[in-house]
Structure formats: structure tokens, C-alpha cells
Design a protein around this motif. Structure first.
Motif, PDB file in Angstrom:
ATOM      1  N   GLY A  36       0.838  -1.186   0.000  1.00  0.00           N
ATOM      2  CA  GLY A  36       0.000   0.000   0.000  1.00  0.00           C
ATOM      3  C   GLY A  36       0.872   1.235   0.000  1.00  0.00           C
ATOM      4  O   GLY A  36       2.090   1.152  -0.137  1.00  0.00           O
ATOM      5  N   GLU A  37       0.245   2.389   0.179  1.00  0.00           N
ATOM      6  CA  GLU A  37       0.996   3.644   0.173  1.00  0.00           C
ATOM      7  C   GLU A  37       1.526   3.958   1.568  1.00  0.00           C
ATOM      8  O   GLU A  37       0.844   3.758   2.571  1.00  0.00           O
ATOM      9  CB  GLU A  37       0.117   4.797  -0.305  1.00  0.00           C
ATOM     10  CG  GLU A  37       0.892   6.092  -0.464  1.00  0.00           C
ATOM     11  CD  GLU A  37       0.106   7.183  -1.166  1.00  0.00           C
ATOM     12  OE1 GLU A  37       0.638   8.300  -1.263  1.00  0.00           O
ATOM     13  OE2 GLU A  37      -1.032   6.935  -1.608  1.00  0.00           O
ATOM     14  N   LEU A  38       2.749   4.481   1.608  1.00  0.00           N
ATOM     15  CA  LEU A  38       3.373   4.884   2.868  1.00  0.00           C
ATOM     16  C   LEU A  38       2.886   6.276   3.251  1.00  0.00           C
ATOM     17  O   LEU A  38       2.990   7.220   2.470  1.00  0.00           O
ATOM     18  CB  LEU A  38       4.896   4.894   2.726  1.00  0.00           C
ATOM     19  CG  LEU A  38       5.684   5.452   3.909  1.00  0.00           C
ATOM     20  CD1 LEU A  38       5.461   4.605   5.156  1.00  0.00           C
ATOM     21  CD2 LEU A  38       7.160   5.533   3.563  1.00  0.00           C
ATOM     22  N   TYR A  39       2.332   6.383   4.445  1.00  0.00           N
ATOM     23  CA  TYR A  39       1.931   7.657   5.041  1.00  0.00           C
ATOM     24  C   TYR A  39       2.798   7.867   6.272  1.00  0.00           C
ATOM     25  O   TYR A  39       3.045   6.919   7.022  1.00  0.00           O
ATOM     26  CB  TYR A  39       0.463   7.629   5.484  1.00  0.00           C
ATOM     27  CG  TYR A  39      -0.548   7.673   4.366  1.00  0.00           C
ATOM     28  CD1 TYR A  39      -1.359   8.795   4.198  1.00  0.00           C
ATOM     29  CD2 TYR A  39      -0.728   6.612   3.498  1.00  0.00           C
ATOM     30  CE1 TYR A  39      -2.307   8.846   3.190  1.00  0.00           C
ATOM     31  CE2 TYR A  39      -1.671   6.649   2.488  1.00  0.00           C
ATOM     32  CZ  TYR A  39      -2.452   7.771   2.342  1.00  0.00           C
ATOM     33  OH  TYR A  39      -3.397   7.810   1.345  1.00  0.00           O
ATOM     34  N   ARG A  73       1.211  11.929   2.656  1.00  0.00           N
ATOM     35  CA  ARG A  73       1.106  10.860   1.654  1.00  0.00           C
ATOM     36  C   ARG A  73       2.381  10.875   0.832  1.00  0.00           C
ATOM     37  O   ARG A  73       2.604  11.779   0.039  1.00  0.00           O
ATOM     38  CB  ARG A  73      -0.063  11.106   0.715  1.00  0.00           C
ATOM     39  CG  ARG A  73      -1.405  11.076   1.365  1.00  0.00           C
ATOM     40  CD  ARG A  73      -2.483  11.263   0.350  1.00  0.00           C
ATOM     41  NE  ARG A  73      -2.415  10.127  -0.571  1.00  0.00           N
ATOM     42  CZ  ARG A  73      -3.214   9.953  -1.598  1.00  0.00           C
ATOM     43  NH1 ARG A  73      -4.129  10.834  -1.871  1.00  0.00           N
ATOM     44  NH2 ARG A  73      -3.088   8.903  -2.362  1.00  0.00           N
ATOM     45  N   SER A  74       3.208   9.868   0.993  1.00  0.00           N
ATOM     46  CA  SER A  74       4.521   9.878   0.354  1.00  0.00           C
ATOM     47  C   SER A  74       4.489   9.557  -1.132  1.00  0.00           C
ATOM     48  O   SER A  74       5.386   9.957  -1.866  1.00  0.00           O
ATOM     49  CB  SER A  74       5.446   8.881   1.057  1.00  0.00           C
ATOM     50  OG  SER A  74       5.046   7.554   0.751  1.00  0.00           O
ATOM     51  N   GLY A  75       3.491   8.783  -1.572  1.00  0.00           N
ATOM     52  CA  GLY A  75       3.476   8.326  -2.953  1.00  0.00           C
ATOM     53  C   GLY A  75       4.326   7.085  -3.162  1.00  0.00           C
ATOM     54  O   GLY A  75       4.418   6.557  -4.264  1.00  0.00           O
ATOM     55  N   ASP A  76       4.962   6.603  -2.093  1.00  0.00           N
ATOM     56  CA  ASP A  76       5.787   5.403  -2.164  1.00  0.00           C
ATOM     57  C   ASP A  76       4.947   4.171  -1.871  1.00  0.00           C
ATOM     58  O   ASP A  76       4.152   4.165  -0.926  1.00  0.00           O
ATOM     59  CB  ASP A  76       6.933   5.458  -1.151  1.00  0.00           C
ATOM     60  CG  ASP A  76       7.943   6.537  -1.471  1.00  0.00           C
ATOM     61  OD1 ASP A  76       8.170   6.794  -2.665  1.00  0.00           O
ATOM     62  OD2 ASP A  76       8.506   7.123  -0.531  1.00  0.00           O
ATOM     63  N   GLU A  77       5.107   3.137  -2.666  1.00  0.00           N
ATOM     64  CA  GLU A  77       4.436   1.870  -2.409  1.00  0.00           C
ATOM     65  C   GLU A  77       5.378   1.002  -1.583  1.00  0.00           C
ATOM     66  O   GLU A  77       6.536   0.797  -1.944  1.00  0.00           O
ATOM     67  CB  GLU A  77       4.062   1.164  -3.701  1.00  0.00           C
ATOM     68  CG  GLU A  77       3.214  -0.054  -3.455  1.00  0.00           C
ATOM     69  CD  GLU A  77       2.606  -0.611  -4.723  1.00  0.00           C
ATOM     70  OE1 GLU A  77       2.051  -1.718  -4.648  1.00  0.00           O
ATOM     71  OE2 GLU A  77       2.677   0.040  -5.768  1.00  0.00           O
ATOM     72  N   VAL A  78       4.865   0.547  -0.441  1.00  0.00           N
ATOM     73  CA  VAL A  78       5.660  -0.248   0.494  1.00  0.00           C
ATOM     74  C   VAL A  78       4.819  -1.392   1.022  1.00  0.00           C
ATOM     75  O   VAL A  78       3.609  -1.448   0.791  1.00  0.00           O
ATOM     76  CB  VAL A  78       6.155   0.610   1.687  1.00  0.00           C
ATOM     77  CG1 VAL A  78       7.024   1.762   1.227  1.00  0.00           C
ATOM     78  CG2 VAL A  78       4.997   1.120   2.520  1.00  0.00           C
ATOM     79  N   ARG A  79       5.469  -2.273   1.764  1.00  0.00           N
ATOM     80  CA  ARG A  79       4.727  -3.253   2.545  1.00  0.00           C
ATOM     81  C   ARG A  79       5.455  -3.446   3.857  1.00  0.00           C
ATOM     82  O   ARG A  79       6.673  -3.317   3.945  1.00  0.00           O
ATOM     83  CB  ARG A  79       4.536  -4.561   1.798  1.00  0.00           C
ATOM     84  CG  ARG A  79       5.767  -5.372   1.617  1.00  0.00           C
ATOM     85  CD  ARG A  79       5.435  -6.689   0.966  1.00  0.00           C
ATOM     86  NE  ARG A  79       6.650  -7.236   0.389  1.00  0.00           N
ATOM     87  CZ  ARG A  79       6.676  -8.204  -0.488  1.00  0.00           C
ATOM     88  NH1 ARG A  79       5.560  -8.743  -0.913  1.00  0.00           N
ATOM     89  NH2 ARG A  79       7.812  -8.645  -0.944  1.00  0.00           N
TER      90      ARG A  79
END
Length: 103
Positions: A36-39, A73-79
Motif C-alpha cells: 500500500g501507500e506509505l503515510y 502521503r509519500s506516494g511510495d508503495e511499500v509493505r
């Protein structure tokens, strides 16, 4: 070195004054292993972009998990990994950084 061999981009955990959340498109927490997106929230989060009200309102939101706080909202996809660290998977908006500038 094992991260390089396994082709994992592990970005670790948040510094003590910040909190990191992995959220879906509805800003709901995601379980371990789901991307998901990194916040980012906490004391190190800016008030917004200078003279860019529209961009500020798109990227900085009220924190649904802590009253009075806000998230970036970073816009980076992470898990989130089972050890509590974050793995970087890429950008959600396909931006790239050249010489320190996102385009």
C-alpha cells in the motif's frame, strides 16, 4: 548484503519522532505483507508546501488514527514486513528523482 542478493529494498523503521502507516486507497491500515501507500505522521512532518495550497491539501491529510496529528502521503508503495520494517516496492505515481528533483 542479504537484501542485495534477494533484491529487497528494505527501508527499515521510522525514527522515534515519526510514525509510518501502510494504507490502502481508502486510507485503511493494511496487514503485514500487503502493499500500500506509505503515510508518515509525527513531529517531523511539515505543515505543507510553500505557496502550493492545492498540493498541500492533496498530500497532507488529518491523521485518522491520532487526533490533532496529520499524515503525509509519500506516494511510495511499500509493505510492512513481519519484523516491523518496511520494504520499498516503488512509486505509486511513477515519478522519478533526477538530481534531487521529482519529475
Amino acid at each position: 548484503a542479504s537484501d542485495i542478493v534477494s533484491n529487497i529494498s528494505n527501508i527499515g523503521t521510522a525514527i522515534p519522532t515519526l510514525r509510518c502507516y501502510v494504507l490502502d486507497d481508502n486510507q485503511q491500515l493494511l496487514p503485514v505483507g500487503v502493499s500500500g501507500e506509505l503515510y508518515v505522521g509525527g513531529d517531523g512532518v511539515s505543515r505543507g508546501y510553500l505557496n502550493r495550497d492545492e498540493l498541500t491539501s492533496a498530500r497532507f491529510i488529518p491523521n485518522p488514527f491520532k487526533s490533532g496529528d496529520r499524515l503525509y502521503r509519500s506516494g511510495d508503495e511499500v509493505r510492512l514486513l513481519s519484523n516491523g520494517e518496511l520494504e520499498y516496492l516503488g512509486r505509486k505515481d511513477f515519478q522519478v528523482k533526477i538530481r534531487g528533483y521529482r519529475i
